[in-house]
Design an enzyme around this catalytic site. Structure first.
Site, PDB file in Angstrom:
ATOM      1  N   ARG A   1      32.216  33.953  26.906  1.00 38.71           N
ATOM      2  CA  ARG A   1      33.548  34.475  27.217  1.00 38.71           C
ATOM      3  C   ARG A   1      34.583  33.907  26.251  1.00 38.71           C
ATOM      4  NH1 ARG A   1      32.336  32.925  33.115  1.00 38.71           N
ATOM      5  NH2 ARG A   1      31.369  34.825  33.883  1.00 38.71           N
TER       6      ARG A   1
ATOM      7  N   PHE B   1      29.788  46.181  33.810  1.00 33.25           N
ATOM      8  CA  PHE B   1      29.100  45.251  34.726  1.00 33.25           C
ATOM      9  C   PHE B   1      29.983  44.008  34.903  1.00 33.25           C
ATOM     10  CE2 PHE B   1      25.881  47.433  32.122  1.00 33.25           C
ATOM     11  CZ  PHE B   1      25.146  48.111  33.096  1.00 33.25           C
TER      12      PHE B   1
ATOM     13  N   ASP C   1      32.334  48.336  37.390  1.00 35.58           N
ATOM     14  CA  ASP C   1      31.182  47.834  38.141  1.00 35.58           C
ATOM     15  C   ASP C   1      30.877  48.861  39.229  1.00 35.58           C
ATOM     16  OD1 ASP C   1      29.929  44.687  38.530  1.00 35.58           O
ATOM     17  OD2 ASP C   1      29.569  46.143  40.136  1.00 35.58           O
ATOM     18  N   SER C   2      29.601  49.049  39.525  1.00 29.47           N
ATOM     19  CA  SER C   2      29.270  50.041  40.554  1.00 29.47           C
ATOM     20  C   SER C   2      29.674  49.564  41.948  1.00 29.47           C
ATOM     21  CB  SER C   2      27.777  50.358  40.515  1.00 29.47           C
ATOM     22  OG  SER C   2      27.049  49.172  40.674  1.00 29.47           O
TER      23      SER C   2
ATOM     24  N   ALA D   1      35.346  51.513  39.983  1.00 24.71           N
ATOM     25  CA  ALA D   1      34.036  51.409  40.645  1.00 24.71           C
ATOM     26  C   ALA D   1      33.234  52.630  40.227  1.00 24.71           C
ATOM     27  CB  ALA D   1      34.213  51.372  42.158  1.00 24.71           C
TER      28      ALA D   1
ATOM     29  N   ASP E   1      26.878  43.476  30.211  1.00 25.83           N
ATOM     30  CA  ASP E   1      26.201  42.314  30.816  1.00 25.83           C
ATOM     31  C   ASP E   1      25.538  42.742  32.122  1.00 25.83           C
ATOM     32  OD1 ASP E   1      25.364  39.742  31.395  1.00 25.83           O
ATOM     33  OD2 ASP E   1      27.289  39.131  32.247  1.00 25.83           O
TER      34      ASP E   1
ATOM     35  N   CYS F   1      19.830  39.047  30.949  1.00 25.93           N
ATOM     36  CA  CYS F   1      19.571  37.801  31.682  1.00 25.93           C
ATOM     37  C   CYS F   1      18.193  37.837  32.336  1.00 25.93           C
ATOM     38  CB  CYS F   1      20.671  37.533  32.708  1.00 25.93           C
ATOM     39  SG  CYS F   1      20.826  38.832  33.937  1.00 25.93           S
TER      40      CYS F   1
HETATM   41  N1  SAH Z   1      29.411  40.077  33.623  1.00 27.38           N
HETATM   42  C1  SAH Z   1      29.494  39.450  34.907  1.00 27.38           C
HETATM   43  C2  SAH Z   1      28.157  39.367  35.602  1.00 27.38           C
HETATM   44  C3  SAH Z   1      27.461  40.688  35.795  1.00 27.38           C
HETATM   45  S1  SAH Z   1      26.355  40.733  37.130  1.00 27.38           S
HETATM   46  C4  SAH Z   1      30.138  38.088  34.782  1.00 27.38           C
HETATM   47  O1  SAH Z   1      30.430  37.625  33.663  1.00 27.38           O
HETATM   48  O2  SAH Z   1      30.385  37.472  35.801  1.00 27.38           O
HETATM   49  C5  SAH Z   1      25.870  42.372  37.156  1.00 27.38           C
HETATM   50  C6  SAH Z   1      26.844  43.325  37.812  1.00 27.38           C
HETATM   51  O3  SAH Z   1      26.372  44.651  37.540  1.00 27.38           O
HETATM   52  C7  SAH Z   1      26.938  43.246  39.336  1.00 27.38           C
HETATM   53  O4  SAH Z   1      28.258  42.975  39.707  1.00 27.38           O
HETATM   54  C8  SAH Z   1      26.496  44.620  39.844  1.00 27.38           C
HETATM   55  O5  SAH Z   1      27.296  45.094  40.929  1.00 27.38           O
HETATM   56  C9  SAH Z   1      26.717  45.493  38.625  1.00 27.38           C
HETATM   57  N2  SAH Z   1      25.864  46.699  38.547  1.00 27.38           N
HETATM   58  C10 SAH Z   1      24.558  46.826  38.875  1.00 27.38           C
HETATM   59  N3  SAH Z   1      24.105  48.057  38.580  1.00 27.38           N
HETATM   60  C11 SAH Z   1      25.153  48.743  38.031  1.00 27.38           C
HETATM   61  C12 SAH Z   1      25.324  50.075  37.526  1.00 27.38           C
HETATM   62  N4  SAH Z   1      24.314  50.931  37.501  1.00 27.38           N
HETATM   63  N5  SAH Z   1      26.526  50.419  37.037  1.00 27.38           N
HETATM   64  C13 SAH Z   1      27.563  49.531  37.034  1.00 27.38           C
HETATM   65  N6  SAH Z   1      27.448  48.284  37.517  1.00 27.38           N
HETATM   66  C14 SAH Z   1      26.276  47.880  38.009  1.00 27.38           C
END
Ligand code: SAH
Length: 393
Positions: free
Chosen positions: A212, A228, A250-251, A277, A297, A337
């Site tokens: 970050r 994400f 984020d979904s 969302a 991510d 990850c």
């Molecule tokens: N980048 C974040 C961590 C990401 S965790 C950080 O730095 O804190 C992964 C995230 O992806 C979760 O919040 C989950 O809700 C989201 N996610 C999972 N599948 C998804 C999709 N198909 N589209 C969008 N978001 C999604």
């Protein structure tokens, strides 16, 4: 009296190289059947002491706590926790005013297999991934209090979803010591609400801190898409880095609430930020904003080795979409990850995506997990986070 587990002849080799796991196939017999979570003494076929560790049911039979013959008591835990804290101080994430959150214990990486402890200001969030660590939780809590003294006000135990399901412990999340007055913690001078009660993992992804910071340096004047976003760590750093606009996606609607709250905490009434969302693929397909800094991510696409092929395809598809859409001169931060995907496999998946999009792509940085998520040199399996920063011509 500790039970002794005898290894089959020749099966002590990996332990002599300090690998912290004993697979069930290596076990010859145990002098008396232990219960899951018991501490056992491990001996070679001639009865010579090798290690002590937590017995568990499954393909890993023992997770080693120590290669010395000693008692596992509060002083054992406090010695280990003290070393872990010293490491965090020496890398500059602990004992600072502008950074009150960090990972204190990263399982095997800190010679404590099955245990995760994250520190958020005055609160420690503790997570057990083995029955053995669960059994020892109150001793570990006691040791945490000894090591931190008055600066620790509360310990939240969050193992409802991480303990082996089959052990049917019926464990519920909750405070095992004190209570917290605030859920705000500071990372590199930025404030975040930490939702340890309901949030994913221990409430925040501390592991992206360094990445970050790097992103902050690239944000100036750019249109940023944080895909994400979860709690919006990258978004808040991009705001401080003087991005022109920041969109978080984020979904999960809950994540959108969290990112909005965290942006408001640091940049109240700043209209550069908006959160949506939406599903990632759908958003990337339909978006019209000309982004020139994109962060991808996603959650782990492969939780196990057998899901590897699909996971790699998923990374290729996702990254290809980003390459297709990003503005000329754009920068892409892309991560995986998944522990089951190694860095070469990930790089190949991203390379395939670049080739599909026919863009000219340069690798600027190769990223990984930060120093408070260390990898035990004898346990290379501990490496999980990898990322690439790419310049897209
Ligand atoms: N980048 C974040 C961590 C990401 S965790 C950080 O730095 O804190 C992964 C995230 O992806 C979760 O919040 C989950 O809700 C989201 N996610 C999972 N599948 C998804 C999709 N198909 N589209 C969008 N978001 C999604």
């Amino acid at each position: 009296m500790m039970k002794t587990l005898y290894l089959k002849k020749g099966k002590e080799d990996s332990l002599k190289r300090f690998h912290p796991w004993i697979f069930s196939g290596a076990v010859h017999h145990i002098d008396c059947e232990p219960e899951e979570g018991d501490i056992v003494r491990v001996a070679d076929s001639d009865g010579n002491f090798i290690a002590c560790g937590h017995w568990q049911i499954g393909s890993i039979a023992v997770r080693v706590l120590t290669f010395e013959e000693r008692e596992i008591d509060v002083s054992f835990w406090s010695e280990r926790l003290q070393v872990a804290l010293d490491v965090r101080r020496s890398i500059g994430v602990a004992g600072r005013e502008n950074n009150t959150m960090f990972r204190l214990v990263h399982g095997e990486g800190d010679n404590l297999p099955g245990l995760i402890i994250d520190i958020y200001g005055e609160t420690a969030v503790m997570q057990a991934h083995s029955v053995g660590m669960h059994v020892c939780r109150m001793q570990i809590a006691e040791a945490l209090k000894q090591v931190f003294g008055d600066s620790l006000k509360a310990i939240y135990y969050k193992s409802e979803t991480t303990l082996p399901f089959k052990a049917s412990l019926g464990q519920e999340n909750g405070f095992i010591y004190g209570k917290s007055d605030t859920n705000v913690a500071v990372e590199n001078g930025l404030k975040f609400h930490i939702d340890w009660l309901k949030g994913q993992k221990t409430g925040f992804f501390v592991d992206q801190r360094d990445n970050r910071s790097l992103l902050e340096h690239y944000a100036y004047g750019r249109n940023v898409l944080n895909m994400f976003c979860y709690t919006g760590g990258f978004s808040v750093y991009a705001m401080r880095g003087e991005a022109k606009l920041v969109h978080s996606v984020d979904s999960s609607a809950k994540a959108v609430e969290l990112v909005n709250a965290n942006v408001a905490l640091n940049f109240p009434d700043d209209n550069r930020h908006e959160a949506f969302a939406e599903d990632a693929f759908k958003y990337l397909e339909q978006m019209t904003t000309p982004y020139d800094l994109i962060i991808l991510d996603p959650p782990a696409f492969a939780k196990h080795k057998d899901a590897l092929k699909n996971a790699l395809r998923g990374y290729t598809k996702l990254n290809a979409k980003a390459f297709e859409k990003i503005q000329p001169g754009g920068v892409l931060f892309t991560f995986s990850c998944s522990q089951a995907v190694d860095k070469d496999q990930f790089r190949r998946a991203v390379f395939t995506a670049a080739a599909i999009s026919r863009r000219k792509v340069r690798i600027l940085h190769q990223l990984h997990q930060p120093a408070d998520h260390p990898i035990n040199i004898y346990h290379p399996e501990g490496e999980y986070l990898k990322g690439l920063v790419l310049y897209v011509e």
